[in-house]
Write an enzyme that holds these catalytic residues in place. Sequence first.
Site, PDB file in Angstrom:
ATOM      1  CE  LYS A  24      -4.651  -2.091   0.794  1.00  0.00           C
ATOM      2  NZ  LYS A  24      -5.289  -1.957   2.455  1.00  0.00           N
ATOM      3  NE  ARG A  37      -7.680  -8.027   0.424  1.00  0.00           N
ATOM      4  CZ  ARG A  37      -7.315  -6.942  -1.140  1.00  0.00           C
ATOM      5  NH1 ARG A  37      -5.902  -6.549  -0.656  1.00  0.00           N
ATOM      6  NH2 ARG A  37      -7.309  -7.482  -2.194  1.00  0.00           N
TER       7      ARG A  37
END
Length: 261
Positions: free
Chosen positions: A201, A240
């Site tokens: 991210k 995840r």
Amino acid sequence: MPAQVMGVLNVTPDSFSDGGQWLAHSDAIAHGQALFAQGADIVDVGGESTRPGALAVSVDEELERVIPVIEALSSQGVVSVDTSKPEVALAAVRAGASIINDVTASLFQVAADTGADWVAMHMQGSPRTMQVSPVYQDVVSEVAAFLVDKAEAATRAGVKKVWIDPGIGFGKTLQHNLSLLRSLSVLSATGYPVVVGTSRKSFIGTLLADGGSPVPADQRVEGSLASALWSITNGASIVRVHDVKETVRAAKVLAAIQEAA
Ligand code: HH2
């Protein structure tokens, strides 16, 4: 129970990290099989990008992207569907998905009706606008209160298993993301199992920026691993991730340390 690794499989043209790579069904299925072979406990199949500013996808288009992939992969391991649409969640469970991964935390009735498990994720705003200027008084307690509220509603509606997820990067500044990770134990202490998605991210790109611009998504693996291990150490049940092989290997070493006398 050791933390589980959820591998990301985006059947989209525009996901921020693997967009366009697995758009053909055969490529997506092969990649999902590879993620299971690398040790993924769950493969998370998504047909609509949630990155800031992503374009909306119709129900039919999303179904066409994900259903054949879910049908093929669910005979090989646990599959979750990453969707915001009730129609897609329902069809995905009928096709073999056993978990609804819900970034809008709004689909628990579909989980209750089908017997699927449910991941409730926190997001401030919508994907299109969420990063414009996110504001909280106290990000940790607000996110925790939101998630507990949703988890309790889902449990009352009859959902058998509910996970909660702070939604790293979804309507959060760098500081919000870091505070949520730093205080992840507050979420674990709610008693609901916690999912964390930090993989590749942009906050990692920012933290690793060398001088000027953030490092690109494919050069964030070390930061992804550091944040995944931090999350597991602080109580995450599922991480995840895109880099399944590396995460499984790193988590194995962490588990050995945690289990030592
Ligand atoms: N992050 C993304 C998508 N789905 N689901 C959960 N539960 N938690 C997350 O943190 C999460 C999620 C965004 O990542 P990605 O799927 O790689 O990108 P995109 O949304 O662009 O497809």
